[in-house]
Design an enzyme around this catalytic site. Sequence first.
Site: not given
Length: 346
Positions: A189, A91, A234, A244-245
Amino acid sequence: MRPVLDDSVRLTGEGVLILDRRVFPARQEWVLARTAGEVAVAIREMVTQSSGPFYAGLAGLRLSARASRGDGVDTALKTLADDGELLTAARPTNNHVRDAVREVLSAVTAVSSADQLADVVEAETARLESLYRGGSAELGRLTAQLIPDGARVMTHCWMDAYLIGLVQEASRAGRTYEWVVTETRPYLQGARLTAHTLAEFGFTPTLITDGTAAAAMSPQSTLGPIDALVTAADRVTMDGHVINKVGTLGHAVAASAFGVPFYALVLSPDRTAATASDVVIEERDGAEVLSTLGSRTASSLVERGYYPAFDVTPPRFVGKIVTDRGVFEPARVGEYHLGSHREQNS
């Protein structure tokens, strides 16, 4: 107390046991990865996310080194480097595994045997995990200084060790918060991991759909005022972009529009990424958004989806970036690597 998800990667004699976060908390199932390559597959297939790939990556490096005991040192070094590449590529947007692999490979450059390599890898990965956990606690301490007692905090996706650090450090400081949690499509999540962990800590989080975040932050919300938007990052670039997400960008824009401070947490900005164009944004198979937790939710007539796993929030929509060396304005986050900055917060 220690939340279940804080102990979700375990190295055993057989391999690495990884708690399958795709089905947690409905079921507690463990995936056994016997090689570093299998660990990389588990990371890519979303068995673990957020801090999980970092812990799993360290365990994968240990597996690689252990399997090379008895080999020639050159063979062991090559195997470790090859396995490190597999783990890094699993990833690519989050740089924690990449940086850990670099640190470990740097630590073994002078070894003279495969057995010595294995011993050094064991020690170095343990050191890196300790630093990560300590840094996460420091992020929590600094963030708790930014958010007053009793605040209503919105978070997006799963902050993992950062969230745990924030809750624990806020508690030590005598502060407690109300939590609003986005569900985080398509793997949910937020609904499964974040909300569950907050409930383990004794909170009663309010769950909202991803599309409700802007409405919840608006003055017309009947939920009550949102005092802060807090997420992990991230990756943070040297010019203050927050990766980020996916969904973080939209929430940050809404927060800016409604005067809600947005705090992004990251151990350190990535000195190899000057701007957002230097970061690979992972695009997952669009088919993943056609289903939720294994059940198809899109019409059978729909065949195409689009799923960038991360998005990029420009620094103008970010209030503060919290690092393990202090709190930075986005435009000044590059000063982290000067090593002397620490913004004081009251």
